[in-house]
Design a protein around this motif. Structure first.
Motif, PDB file in Angstrom:
ATOM      1  N   LEU A  89      44.950   8.106  62.349  1.00 23.35           N
ATOM      2  CA  LEU A  89      45.423   9.241  61.557  1.00 23.35           C
ATOM      3  C   LEU A  89      46.934   9.195  61.366  1.00 23.35           C
ATOM      4  CD1 LEU A  89      43.230  12.083  63.118  1.00 23.35           C
ATOM      5  CD2 LEU A  89      43.030  11.145  60.804  1.00 23.35           C
ATOM      6  N   ALA A  90      47.638   8.774  62.418  1.00 23.49           N
ATOM      7  CA  ALA A  90      49.097   8.645  62.318  1.00 23.49           C
ATOM      8  C   ALA A  90      49.455   7.573  61.292  1.00 23.49           C
ATOM      9  CB  ALA A  90      49.696   8.303  63.678  1.00 23.49           C
ATOM     10  N   SER A  91      48.701   6.479  61.287  1.00 22.62           N
ATOM     11  CA  SER A  91      48.928   5.411  60.302  1.00 22.62           C
ATOM     12  C   SER A  91      48.724   5.929  58.882  1.00 22.62           C
ATOM     13  CB  SER A  91      47.987   4.235  60.567  1.00 22.62           C
ATOM     14  OG  SER A  91      48.385   3.519  61.721  1.00 22.62           O
ATOM     15  N   MET A  92      47.726   6.774  58.698  1.00 17.62           N
ATOM     16  CA  MET A  92      47.483   7.353  57.379  1.00 17.62           C
ATOM     17  C   MET A  92      48.646   8.238  56.947  1.00 17.62           C
ATOM     18  SD  MET A  92      43.424   8.338  57.544  1.00 17.62           S
ATOM     19  CE  MET A  92      43.470   9.145  55.944  1.00 17.62           C
ATOM     20  N   GLU A  93      49.160   9.042  57.881  1.00 15.61           N
ATOM     21  CA  GLU A  93      50.297   9.911  57.559  1.00 15.61           C
ATOM     22  C   GLU A  93      51.522   9.077  57.200  1.00 15.61           C
ATOM     23  OE1 GLU A  93      50.428  13.141  57.325  1.00 15.61           O
ATOM     24  OE2 GLU A  93      48.528  13.779  58.210  1.00 15.61           O
ATOM     25  N   LEU A  94      51.746   8.009  57.962  1.00 15.44           N
ATOM     26  CA  LEU A  94      52.880   7.135  57.683  1.00 15.44           C
ATOM     27  C   LEU A  94      52.714   6.452  56.328  1.00 15.44           C
ATOM     28  CD1 LEU A  94      53.328   5.577  61.223  1.00 15.44           C
ATOM     29  CD2 LEU A  94      55.148   6.708  59.936  1.00 15.44           C
ATOM     30  N   ALA A  95      51.491   6.007  56.046  1.00 17.53           N
ATOM     31  CA  ALA A  95      51.226   5.348  54.764  1.00 17.53           C
ATOM     32  C   ALA A  95      51.546   6.273  53.599  1.00 17.53           C
ATOM     33  CB  ALA A  95      49.765   4.900  54.702  1.00 17.53           C
ATOM     34  N   GLN A  96      51.166   7.536  53.716  1.00 17.52           N
ATOM     35  CA  GLN A  96      51.454   8.490  52.647  1.00 17.52           C
ATOM     36  C   GLN A  96      52.958   8.670  52.465  1.00 17.52           C
ATOM     37  OE1 GLN A  96      49.218  10.058  50.459  1.00 17.52           O
ATOM     38  NE2 GLN A  96      51.218  10.364  49.481  1.00 17.52           N
ATOM     39  N   ASP A 100      55.098   7.785  49.092  1.00 13.94           N
ATOM     40  CA  ASP A 100      56.030   8.730  48.477  1.00 13.94           C
ATOM     41  C   ASP A 100      57.414   8.100  48.276  1.00 13.94           C
ATOM     42  OD1 ASP A 100      54.010  10.596  48.468  1.00 13.94           O
ATOM     43  OD2 ASP A 100      54.713  11.643  50.269  1.00 13.94           O
ATOM     44  N   GLN A 101      57.752   7.170  49.169  1.00 14.71           N
ATOM     45  CA  GLN A 101      59.049   6.493  49.086  1.00 14.71           C
ATOM     46  C   GLN A 101      58.964   5.209  48.262  1.00 14.71           C
ATOM     47  OE1 GLN A 101      60.158   5.842  53.179  1.00 14.71           O
ATOM     48  NE2 GLN A 101      60.392   8.023  53.621  1.00 14.71           N
ATOM     49  N   ASN A 102      57.769   4.967  47.685  1.00 14.92           N
ATOM     50  CA  ASN A 102      57.511   3.764  46.885  1.00 14.92           C
ATOM     51  C   ASN A 102      57.666   2.479  47.702  1.00 14.92           C
ATOM     52  OD1 ASN A 102      56.635   2.698  44.400  1.00 14.92           O
ATOM     53  ND2 ASN A 102      58.710   2.121  43.844  1.00 14.92           N
ATOM     54  N   GLN A 103      57.382   2.574  48.980  1.00 18.52           N
ATOM     55  CA  GLN A 103      57.370   1.386  49.840  1.00 18.52           C
ATOM     56  C   GLN A 103      55.896   0.996  50.069  1.00 18.52           C
ATOM     57  OE1 GLN A 103      60.299   1.341  53.169  1.00 18.52           O
ATOM     58  NE2 GLN A 103      60.769   3.438  52.553  1.00 18.52           N
ATOM     59  N   LEU A 104      55.302   0.454  49.024  1.00 22.06           N
ATOM     60  CA  LEU A 104      53.854   0.239  49.023  1.00 22.06           C
ATOM     61  C   LEU A 104      53.404  -0.836  50.012  1.00 22.06           C
ATOM     62  CD1 LEU A 104      53.195   0.497  45.178  1.00 22.06           C
ATOM     63  CD2 LEU A 104      52.955   2.277  46.932  1.00 22.06           C
ATOM     64  N   ASP A 105      54.222  -1.853  50.214  1.00 24.04           N
ATOM     65  CA  ASP A 105      53.858  -2.891  51.185  1.00 24.04           C
ATOM     66  C   ASP A 105      53.731  -2.302  52.591  1.00 24.04           C
ATOM     67  OD1 ASP A 105      53.650  -5.130  49.491  1.00 24.04           O
ATOM     68  OD2 ASP A 105      55.818  -5.360  49.452  1.00 24.04           O
ATOM     69  N   LYS A 106      54.680  -1.433  52.945  1.00 22.38           N
ATOM     70  CA  LYS A 106      54.627  -0.785  54.258  1.00 22.38           C
ATOM     71  C   LYS A 106      53.416   0.136  54.358  1.00 22.38           C
ATOM     72  CE  LYS A 106      59.482  -0.848  55.689  1.00 22.38           C
ATOM     73  NZ  LYS A 106      60.620  -0.009  56.151  1.00 22.38           N
ATOM     74  N   ILE A 127      40.203   5.469  54.905  1.00 17.34           N
ATOM     75  CA  ILE A 127      41.370   4.588  54.977  1.00 17.34           C
ATOM     76  C   ILE A 127      41.213   3.418  54.011  1.00 17.34           C
ATOM     77  CG2 ILE A 127      42.703   3.045  56.462  1.00 17.34           C
ATOM     78  CD1 ILE A 127      41.952   4.847  58.829  1.00 17.34           C
ATOM     79  N   THR A 128      40.003   2.865  53.934  1.00 16.20           N
ATOM     80  CA  THR A 128      39.748   1.730  53.041  1.00 16.20           C
ATOM     81  C   THR A 128      39.974   2.108  51.585  1.00 16.20           C
ATOM     82  OG1 THR A 128      38.125   0.815  54.598  1.00 16.20           O
ATOM     83  CG2 THR A 128      38.022   0.028  52.328  1.00 16.20           C
ATOM     84  N   LEU A 129      39.526   3.293  51.204  1.00 15.93           N
ATOM     85  CA  LEU A 129      39.732   3.758  49.832  1.00 15.93           C
ATOM     86  C   LEU A 129      41.221   3.914  49.519  1.00 15.93           C
ATOM     87  CD1 LEU A 129      36.857   6.388  49.682  1.00 15.93           C
ATOM     88  CD2 LEU A 129      36.970   4.268  48.358  1.00 15.93           C
ATOM     89  N   ARG A 130      41.961   4.438  50.478  1.00 17.19           N
ATOM     90  CA  ARG A 130      43.400   4.588  50.266  1.00 17.19           C
ATOM     91  C   ARG A 130      44.080   3.221  50.178  1.00 17.19           C
ATOM     92  NH1 ARG A 130      45.761   9.870  53.499  1.00 17.19           N
ATOM     93  NH2 ARG A 130      44.184  11.350  52.765  1.00 17.19           N
ATOM     94  N   LEU A 131      43.612   2.294  50.994  1.00 20.38           N
ATOM     95  CA  LEU A 131      44.175   0.951  50.961  1.00 20.38           C
ATOM     96  C   LEU A 131      43.920   0.299  49.604  1.00 20.38           C
ATOM     97  CD1 LEU A 131      45.496  -1.517  52.266  1.00 20.38           C
ATOM     98  CD2 LEU A 131      43.264  -2.092  53.264  1.00 20.38           C
ATOM     99  N   ALA A 132      42.717   0.444  49.090  1.00 23.71           N
ATOM    100  CA  ALA A 132      42.388  -0.126  47.778  1.00 23.71           C
ATOM    101  C   ALA A 132      43.272   0.482  46.692  1.00 23.71           C
ATOM    102  CB  ALA A 132      40.912   0.111  47.454  1.00 23.71           C
ATOM    103  N   ARG A 133      43.517   1.772  46.790  1.00 21.78           N
ATOM    104  CA  ARG A 133      44.366   2.446  45.786  1.00 21.78           C
ATOM    105  C   ARG A 133      45.789   1.881  45.825  1.00 21.78           C
ATOM    106  NH1 ARG A 133      43.164   6.962  43.209  1.00 21.78           N
ATOM    107  NH2 ARG A 133      41.579   7.548  44.746  1.00 21.78           N
ATOM    108  N   VAL A 134      46.297   1.670  47.038  1.00 29.09           N
ATOM    109  CA  VAL A 134      47.639   1.092  47.187  1.00 29.09           C
ATOM    110  C   VAL A 134      47.661  -0.336  46.649  1.00 29.09           C
ATOM    111  CG1 VAL A 134      49.344   0.284  48.884  1.00 29.09           C
ATOM    112  CG2 VAL A 134      48.335   2.561  49.119  1.00 29.09           C
ATOM    113  N   GLN A 135      46.601  -1.091  46.923  1.00 29.72           N
ATOM    114  CA  GLN A 135      46.539  -2.471  46.430  1.00 29.72           C
ATOM    115  C   GLN A 135      46.514  -2.524  44.903  1.00 29.72           C
ATOM    116  OE1 GLN A 135      43.072  -3.544  48.711  1.00 29.72           O
ATOM    117  NE2 GLN A 135      44.277  -4.538  50.322  1.00 29.72           N
ATOM    118  N   VAL A 136      45.870  -1.569  44.279  1.00 29.14           N
ATOM    119  CA  VAL A 136      45.893  -1.491  42.808  1.00 29.14           C
ATOM    120  C   VAL A 136      47.328  -1.242  42.334  1.00 29.14           C
ATOM    121  CG1 VAL A 136      45.160  -0.145  40.796  1.00 29.14           C
ATOM    122  CG2 VAL A 136      43.490  -0.770  42.548  1.00 29.14           C
TER     123      VAL A 136
END
Length: 206
Positions: A89-96, A100-106, A127-136
Motif C-alpha cells: 500500500l505504501a508503494s502504491m501511495e508513493l507511485a501516485q 503526480d510529479q511526472n516521474q513515471l519510471d519511479k 496494483i497491476t492495473l495501475r502499473l499497466a496504466r503507467v506503462q502506457v
C-alpha cells in the motif's frame, strides 16, 4: 488390566508408574506448557507487529502527502522493508506521488515492488492495473499488454479491456483498440464505464 486387592497395592502401583514414567511425563508436561506459552507469545507478537505496522503505515501516508524529499525517502525505505500488505500500500501511495510529479519510471518501480510485497490477489490486481496504466504513459504499450494479461477474474474484465484499448491505441492500432473496447462493453461493465468506452469507440472514427 491389573487387579488390586487393597489401596496399598494401588499406591504402590502408582509409585511404580511414576518411577518408571516420571521423567517422560515431566518432559511431556514441560513441552506442552512450553508450546502453549510459545503459541500465546507468537499470537501476541503477531498482533503487536500488525498494530505497529499499521501505525507506521499511517505515519508514512502522512509523510508522503507532505511532499518533503526526506520524508519521501523514509517512506520508500518503509515500503522496501515491509514485504506485506502495508508495504504494498505504501508503494502504491508513493507511485501516485511520483505520477503526480511526472516521474513515471519511479512510479513503475514502486508498483513492481508493491506487487512483489503482497500475496493478496485483489490488491495485486489493483496494483497491476495501475502499473499497466503507467506503462502506457511511458509509451511501453507492448509491456502494458503483457502486464494486463496477468490480471485474472471476470470482475476485472471491463477495466482490463479499457486499458487494453488505450494500449492498442497508443500503438496506432485503432482496430485493436475498437475490439478491446467492444469486448469491454460486452463484459458486463458498469454503465459509466460502458458509456466511456463507447465514447472512445465513437471518437475513433473522427
Amino acid at each position: 488390566m491389573e487387579i488390586y486387592e487393597n489401596e496399598n497395592d494401588q499406591v504402590e502401583a502408582i509409585k511404580r508408574f511414576f518411577a518408571e514414567n516420571g521423567k517422560a511425563l515431566a518432559v511431556g508436561v514441560i513441552l506442552g506448557v512450553g508450546a502453549l506459552i510459545g503459541w500465546r507469545y507468537w499470537t501476541s507478537h503477531q498482533t503487536e507487529s500488525a498494530r505497529s505496522a499499521s501505525q507506521s503505515y499511517q505515519s508514512v501516508v502522512t509523510e508522503i502527502g507532505s511532499g518533503n524529499a526526506d520524508k519521501l525517502s523514509a517512506a520508500e525505505k518503509f515500503a522496501a522493508e515491509n514485504k506485506n500488505t502495508y508495504g504494498a500500500l505504501a508503494s502504491m501511495e508513493l507511485a501516485q506521488q511520483f505520477v503526480d510529479q511526472n516521474q513515471l519510471d519511479k512510479a513503475a518501480t514502486q508498483l513492481q515492488q508493491g506487487l512483489a510485497a503482497t500475496s493478496d490477489e485483489n490488491l495485486k490486481a489493483v496494483i497491476t492495473l495501475r502499473l499497466a496504466r503507467v506503462q502506457v504513459q511511458l509509451k511501453q504499450a507492448d509491456t502494458a499488454l503483457k502486464t494486463l494479461d496477468t490480471v485474472k477474474g471476470e470482475g476485472w474484465a471491463a477495466i482490463v479491456a479499457d486499458l487494453r484499448g488505450e494500449a492498442q491505441l497508443s500503438k496506432g492500432d485503432k482496430q485493436g483498440a475498437r475490439s478491446a473496447w467492444e469486448a469491454g462493453i460486452n463484459s458486463k461493465a458498469s454503465p459509466a464505464l460502458s458509456e466511456m468506452m463507447q465514447m472512445k469507440i465513437n471518437n475513433l472514427s473522427i
